[in-house]
Design a protein around this motif. Structure first.
Motif, PDB file in Angstrom:
ATOM      1  N   ALA A   1      -9.300  35.379  -0.909  1.00  0.00           N
ATOM      2  CA  ALA A   1     -10.659  35.466  -1.945  1.00  0.00           C
ATOM      3  C   ALA A   1     -10.677  34.980  -3.504  1.00  0.00           C
ATOM      4  N   ARG A   2      -9.086  36.401  -3.829  1.00  0.00           N
ATOM      5  CA  ARG A   2      -8.795  35.861  -5.625  1.00  0.00           C
ATOM      6  C   ARG A   2      -8.346  34.578  -5.849  1.00  0.00           C
ATOM      7  N   ASN A   3      -6.746  33.737  -5.282  1.00  0.00           N
ATOM      8  CA  ASN A   3      -6.685  32.758  -5.399  1.00  0.00           C
ATOM      9  C   ASN A   3      -7.249  31.210  -4.887  1.00  0.00           C
ATOM     10  N   PHE A   4      -8.006  31.503  -4.373  1.00  0.00           N
ATOM     11  CA  PHE A   4      -8.226  30.125  -3.416  1.00  0.00           C
ATOM     12  C   PHE A   4      -9.992  30.128  -3.552  1.00  0.00           C
ATOM     13  N   GLY A   5     -10.710  31.294  -3.732  1.00  0.00           N
ATOM     14  CA  GLY A   5     -12.511  31.456  -4.112  1.00  0.00           C
ATOM     15  C   GLY A   5     -12.425  31.986  -2.513  1.00  0.00           C
TER      16      GLY A   5
ATOM     17  N   ALA B 199      -5.873  26.041  12.503  1.00  0.00           N
ATOM     18  CA  ALA B 199      -6.586  26.806  13.032  1.00  0.00           C
ATOM     19  C   ALA B 199      -5.389  28.362  12.448  1.00  0.00           C
ATOM     20  N   ILE B 200      -4.235  27.936  12.453  1.00  0.00           N
ATOM     21  CA  ILE B 200      -3.700  29.470  11.939  1.00  0.00           C
ATOM     22  C   ILE B 200      -3.758  29.425  10.818  1.00  0.00           C
ATOM     23  N   ALA B 201      -4.495  28.644   9.673  1.00  0.00           N
ATOM     24  CA  ALA B 201      -4.648  29.095   8.174  1.00  0.00           C
ATOM     25  C   ALA B 201      -5.805  29.591   8.010  1.00  0.00           C
ATOM     26  N   ARG B 202      -7.222  29.235   9.442  1.00  0.00           N
ATOM     27  CA  ARG B 202      -7.808  30.039   9.078  1.00  0.00           C
ATOM     28  C   ARG B 202      -8.126  31.501   9.828  1.00  0.00           C
ATOM     29  N   SER B 203      -7.600  31.846  10.799  1.00  0.00           N
ATOM     30  CA  SER B 203      -7.214  33.290  11.180  1.00  0.00           C
ATOM     31  C   SER B 203      -6.370  33.684  10.283  1.00  0.00           C
ATOM     32  N   VAL B 204      -5.456  33.479   9.157  1.00  0.00           N
ATOM     33  CA  VAL B 204      -4.904  34.052   8.046  1.00  0.00           C
ATOM     34  C   VAL B 204      -5.110  34.412   7.210  1.00  0.00           C
ATOM     35  N   GLN B 205      -6.387  33.801   7.434  1.00  0.00           N
ATOM     36  CA  GLN B 205      -7.557  33.673   5.662  1.00  0.00           C
ATOM     37  C   GLN B 205      -8.671  35.093   5.953  1.00  0.00           C
ATOM     38  N   ALA B 206      -8.994  35.178   7.393  1.00  0.00           N
ATOM     39  CA  ALA B 206     -10.035  35.927   8.071  1.00  0.00           C
ATOM     40  C   ALA B 206      -9.429  37.476   8.296  1.00  0.00           C
ATOM     41  N   ARG B 207      -8.147  37.276   8.327  1.00  0.00           N
ATOM     42  CA  ARG B 207      -7.577  38.522   8.609  1.00  0.00           C
ATOM     43  C   ARG B 207      -7.856  39.714   7.710  1.00  0.00           C
ATOM     44  N   PRO B 208      -8.481  41.519   7.548  1.00  0.00           N
ATOM     45  CA  PRO B 208      -8.741  42.234   6.970  1.00  0.00           C
ATOM     46  C   PRO B 208      -8.304  42.440   5.457  1.00  0.00           C
ATOM     47  N   GLU B 209      -7.030  43.013   6.386  1.00  0.00           N
ATOM     48  CA  GLU B 209      -6.278  43.386   4.520  1.00  0.00           C
ATOM     49  C   GLU B 209      -5.721  41.911   3.990  1.00  0.00           C
ATOM     50  N   LEU B 210      -5.993  40.690   4.473  1.00  0.00           N
ATOM     51  CA  LEU B 210      -5.916  39.903   3.339  1.00  0.00           C
ATOM     52  C   LEU B 210      -6.833  38.478   2.600  1.00  0.00           C
ATOM     53  N   ALA B 211      -8.205  39.258   3.581  1.00  0.00           N
ATOM     54  CA  ALA B 211      -9.260  38.559   2.669  1.00  0.00           C
ATOM     55  C   ALA B 211      -9.545  38.724   1.263  1.00  0.00           C
TER      56      ALA B 211
ATOM     57  N   PRO C  95       6.235  50.316 -10.362  1.00  0.00           N
ATOM     58  CA  PRO C  95       5.658  48.581  -9.434  1.00  0.00           C
ATOM     59  C   PRO C  95       6.614  47.876  -9.535  1.00  0.00           C
ATOM     60  N   PHE C  96       5.979  46.902  -8.426  1.00  0.00           N
ATOM     61  CA  PHE C  96       6.872  45.209  -8.682  1.00  0.00           C
ATOM     62  C   PHE C  96       6.107  44.325  -9.331  1.00  0.00           C
ATOM     63  N   ARG C  97       6.217  44.001 -10.117  1.00  0.00           N
ATOM     64  CA  ARG C  97       5.729  42.882 -10.614  1.00  0.00           C
ATOM     65  C   ARG C  97       5.750  40.930 -10.983  1.00  0.00           C
ATOM     66  N   LEU C  98       4.520  40.570 -10.187  1.00  0.00           N
ATOM     67  CA  LEU C  98       4.581  39.754  -9.810  1.00  0.00           C
ATOM     68  C   LEU C  98       3.635  38.661 -11.024  1.00  0.00           C
ATOM     69  N   TYR C  99       4.602  37.665 -11.071  1.00  0.00           N
ATOM     70  CA  TYR C  99       4.641  36.147 -12.007  1.00  0.00           C
ATOM     71  C   TYR C  99       4.034  35.439 -11.370  1.00  0.00           C
ATOM     72  N   GLN C 100       2.355  35.416 -11.902  1.00  0.00           N
ATOM     73  CA  GLN C 100       1.650  34.613 -10.871  1.00  0.00           C
ATOM     74  C   GLN C 100       1.304  33.569 -10.896  1.00  0.00           C
ATOM     75  N   MET C 101       0.363  32.590 -10.670  1.00  0.00           N
ATOM     76  CA  MET C 101      -0.779  31.654 -11.247  1.00  0.00           C
ATOM     77  C   MET C 101      -1.962  31.734  -9.802  1.00  0.00           C
ATOM     78  N   PRO C 102      -3.239  32.240 -10.031  1.00  0.00           N
ATOM     79  CA  PRO C 102      -4.330  32.064  -8.761  1.00  0.00           C
ATOM     80  C   PRO C 102      -4.032  30.620  -8.260  1.00  0.00           C
ATOM     81  N   GLY C 103      -3.685  30.511  -6.831  1.00  0.00           N
ATOM     82  CA  GLY C 103      -3.666  29.552  -6.256  1.00  0.00           C
ATOM     83  C   GLY C 103      -2.836  28.890  -6.072  1.00  0.00           C
ATOM     84  N   TRP C 104      -1.876  29.593  -6.869  1.00  0.00           N
ATOM     85  CA  TRP C 104      -0.201  28.955  -6.850  1.00  0.00           C
ATOM     86  C   TRP C 104       0.707  29.307  -5.645  1.00  0.00           C
ATOM     87  N   GLY C 105       1.821  28.886  -4.805  1.00  0.00           N
ATOM     88  CA  GLY C 105       3.114  29.747  -4.449  1.00  0.00           C
ATOM     89  C   GLY C 105       2.967  31.405  -4.247  1.00  0.00           C
ATOM     90  N   SER C 106       2.857  31.740  -5.549  1.00  0.00           N
ATOM     91  CA  SER C 106       3.361  33.190  -5.901  1.00  0.00           C
ATOM     92  C   SER C 106       2.238  34.417  -5.274  1.00  0.00           C
TER      93      SER C 106
END
Length: 208
Positions: free
Chosen positions: A204-208, A188-200, A2-13
């Motif tokens: 939630a994992r990154n920003f609670g 408004a764009i940000a709210r709509s993105v965060q509400a997309r079912p495939e991205l919700a 798989p792809f391996r993503l080095y990340q921290m919740p809430g960061w640019g990852s």
């Protein structure tokens, strides 16, 4: 592999994580630890990304990639999809590339320099003033993005990776309340993105 993503919740990852999830590409998440505060975490990430920044992405081939814009273009090719990146013949292609590079070349460095300003300005009072100046510059840049934004998505009717960037970056300084007051189209764009079912779940994992 798989792809391996080095990340921290809430960061640019989170920007790249959202794209991996959107495309349904197999991936695993590796939490780096706080690379600003933890020298061991910084050194470990430095073996993958020489500037010790997230996101860092290890491809199924084992090759490492850095730079979220590069990952954005690469993942579209890997997925064989134009869903997030308009293809070469798309009318939105030039605007997409322009604003993708604008976000990463102009706004993103504001966080690099001002998140921990004492890395660049040692004296506390001067560091505070430096951060305020950089934050003011970021606000001016966001106003330029707001002026160019379409509706319901940044490119108008077409959803793209730019909207994911906006959805993630709106959580950072100058924070959602500022966007709501000063950049309502981006809010408004940000709210709509965060509400997309495939991205919700990603948001939630990154920003609670």
């Amino acid at each position: 592999m798989p792809f391996r993503l080095y990340q921290m919740p809430g960061w640019g990852s989170a920007i790249v994580e959202a794209q991996l999830v959107f495309y349904g590409l197999p991936h695993e998440l590796v939490e780096t630890g706080d690379i600003y505060e933890d020298a061991a975490a910084r050194a470990a990430l430095g073996r993958i990304n020489p500037v010790a920044q997230v996101p860092a992405l290890v491809l199924p081939s084992g090759e490492a990639m850095t730079e979220s814009a590069a990952m954005t273009l690469y993942l579209a090719d890997a997925a064989g999809s134009e869903a997030l990146v308009p293809g070469p013949q798309a009318a939105e292609r030039a605007a997409f590339l322009r604003w993708l590079v604008f976000l990463v070349a102009n706004i993103y460095p504001c966080f690099t320099f001002a998140d921990v300003p004492t890395r660049y300005v040692a004296e506390a009072g001067a560091a505070k003033a430096f951060r305020a100046a950089v934050d003011a510059r970021a606000e001016a840049l966001w106003r330029a993005v707001e002026a160019a934004a379409g509706a319901p998505w940044f490119l108008g009717e077409r959803f793209s990776a730019l909207d994911i960037y906006i959805g993630v970056m709106s959580h950072w300084r100058p924070r959602p309340a500022w966007f709501a007051a000063e950049a309502p189209k981006l809010a408004a764009i940000a709210r709509s993105v965060q509400a997309r079912p495939e991205l919700a779940a990603v948001f939630a994992r990154n920003f609670g």
